[in-house]
Design a protein around this motif. Sequence first.
Motif, PDB file in Angstrom:
ATOM      1  N   THR A  28       0.833  -1.207   0.000  1.00 14.31           N
ATOM      2  CA  THR A  28       0.000   0.000   0.000  1.00 14.31           C
ATOM      3  C   THR A  28       0.867   1.256   0.000  1.00 14.31           C
ATOM      4  O   THR A  28       0.601   2.220  -0.720  1.00 14.31           O
ATOM      5  N   GLN A  51      -8.641  -0.326  -0.650  1.00 13.71           N
ATOM      6  CA  GLN A  51      -8.751  -1.613   0.023  1.00 13.71           C
ATOM      7  C   GLN A  51     -10.139  -1.798   0.656  1.00 13.71           C
ATOM      8  O   GLN A  51     -10.522  -2.870   1.036  1.00 13.71           O
ATOM      9  N   ASP A  88      -5.960  -1.213  -4.806  1.00 10.37           N
ATOM     10  CA  ASP A  88      -5.413  -1.853  -3.611  1.00 10.37           C
ATOM     11  C   ASP A  88      -6.397  -2.927  -3.152  1.00 10.37           C
ATOM     12  O   ASP A  88      -7.441  -2.603  -2.586  1.00 10.37           O
ATOM     13  N   GLU A  89      -6.075  -4.164  -3.412  1.00 10.89           N
ATOM     14  CA  GLU A  89      -6.966  -5.287  -3.084  1.00 10.89           C
ATOM     15  C   GLU A  89      -8.417  -4.984  -3.458  1.00 10.89           C
ATOM     16  O   GLU A  89      -9.289  -4.963  -2.603  1.00 10.89           O
TER      17      GLU A  89
HETATM   18 MG   LIG Z   1      -2.272  -2.606   2.188  1.00 13.00          MG
END
Ligand SMILES: [Mg+2]
Lengths: 397, 228
Positions: free
Chosen positions: B47, B92, B170-171
Amino acid sequence: MKKFTFLAVALKNLKRKPFRSGILISAIAILVSLLIFAISFSISVGSSLKKSSDRLGADLIIVPVGARGFAEEFLLESKHTAFYMPKEMIKRVAAIEGIETLTHQTYLSSISGLCCDILPTRIIAFDPENDFIIKPWLQGSLGRPLQRGEAIAGFGTNENLGLGLLAVETTIFNNKFKIVGVLEQTGTGLDNALFMTEENLAAIIESGKSPLKKGEISIIFAKVKKGADPDYVGRVVEGSIVDVDVVARSNMGEKFLNVLADINKIFLISITLSSLLTIFLVWAIFSAIANERAKEIGIMRAIGAKESHITKLFFLEVLTLGIIGSLIGVAAGTLLAFWLVHTFTLIKTISAQLNLVHQLVIAVAGLILGSGICVGGALLPINRIKKMEPLLVIKEE
Amino acid sequence: MSQIEIIKLNKFYTVGDTIIPGVNEVSLNIEQGEFLSVVGHSGSGKTTLVSIVGGILRPTSGQVLYNGCDICELDDNGLSEYRNKKIGFMFQFASLLPILTATENVLLPALFSPDQQQAKDNAEKAQRCLELVGIGEKGLAYPSQLSGGQQRRVAIARALMNDPEIILADEPTGDLDEDTEREIMELFSRINEEQKVTIIFITHNLELARQAKKQIRMHQGIVEELAL
Ligand SMILES: [Mg+2]
Ligand SMILES: Nc1ncnc2c1ncn2[C@@H]1O[C@H](COP(=O)(O)OP(=O)(O)OP(=O)(O)O)[C@@H](O)[C@H]1O
């Protein structure tokens, strides 16, 4: 679809916590209405007093020793006091250097049930021969001189007398009187009196119901010669006649003006304190809002919002609150001033004295103060959040 | 010249007296139109790295050159414009603004855009973005009225709104079921192929990672392995 703008986002933000927005709006509204009321109050009272003393037309008021307090507050006093001095005083005062003309009045206090049909009130008998106090005013309201057996009511007396109707017959000290009209409002103590000419006094004295004795008067109004200093002439009168007290026009209502200044001070202090409180409140609430929205602010920054964009969003929100609150406050304050007028015995004409320009200026001042406080209170918390790096704000929860 | 050149990048977090390395002397080139996956243990610095590339975090030292220009030298306004025009973010976690409808969320990047001339067509464009991600009929829905997968799609539509050159995700499928995950990955590769948008996505799912044309693995702040 409605246009998507900063304002639209700000409004949606306000709507999401209606209760909280309501509290903020109320706080601002209360503050602004207090301000409006305070300003209206002091402007009106001040100007009403000045107007009254100007229209009185007398430079000196001369009363028996001991009645000075009454004379000082002559313009405002509406108590039914009665005090007397011998009629010869007129000659003695007239003889003094610097006095141009004079007129006198005699006061009676009516006592309900015992003597009169009317509720207790101040009755003023004047001499139409030389009167310059009542005449101009009578001319405007009645358009002709008062006759024997006639009385005219001051503006506020109408209801005080419990008459309601004009042209009614009433008994005052065993004498029948016809109430022929109501005088224009002056905003002074004179509004609460009943006026008649001096020729009626003999019959009233004869009735034996009044403490007034033959050959007595209550008060002398004097004009000084052009170029003479009223204060100086007043001192001369007082020096040469020990039985009288003299009040010059410049001292009229002095006590009252001092009280007014104190009241203004109290207003000022409470407005300052409540402004501070409101700033704290707005600051606290906006700190909470800013913290609560930290993540959202971070997200907006991440998708390209500049610091100025965040500021703009919050300011629109705050300004909307400030403006709504101030508008309500302006309306409430003005209403309050109108409404409270009736609970102040001293100032019956408070709002009548405020012209449109006054009111507009006060309203704009209130608006600026209200919105300014909102913006000021919100400044710090917004600044803190928008300066942080977006990722850290997003993660801060 | 690569689209992104990362040169000796360091990011140290200081917590009290301890210094925690987030990214440690990373150098890396990313080409225009690349489809790159980033894997690595939790806390390995994924991240942190991607955030610096996206301009939402400033590094301790080093350079990130975007088309040869160091974004770390930009002032806040410059960096905001860079994020707004060149980058599309996906986080995320759910990142839609709850008070705004799907369409309004998609319109946000346009609201912050420095060029406002094309503002008129924005509503149409937002609708097209929503259709592209397969939820054209959900424009008026609020995030709370959407499923997790639909919310992710809105976030993708928002990332696409300003025609970015790079999408950083991010994810993006972290807490979604496998079918939705697959659909979103397909969407990414379509965007990558059709619009030549560079895509960098972080994932814990090695299988997903393999679908990218290029993979990197991070370990304790270091880009450890370049596997093609
Ligand atoms: Mg992360
Ligand atoms: N704001 C911060 N303050 C202090 N340390 C931080 C901060 N953000 C991240 N770190 C540390 O930096 C390191 C890298 O964090 P990062 O978030 O980049 O990991 P990640 O690879 O994304 O992990 P995950 O897969 O769990 O999301 C971690 O050791 C973390 O503890």
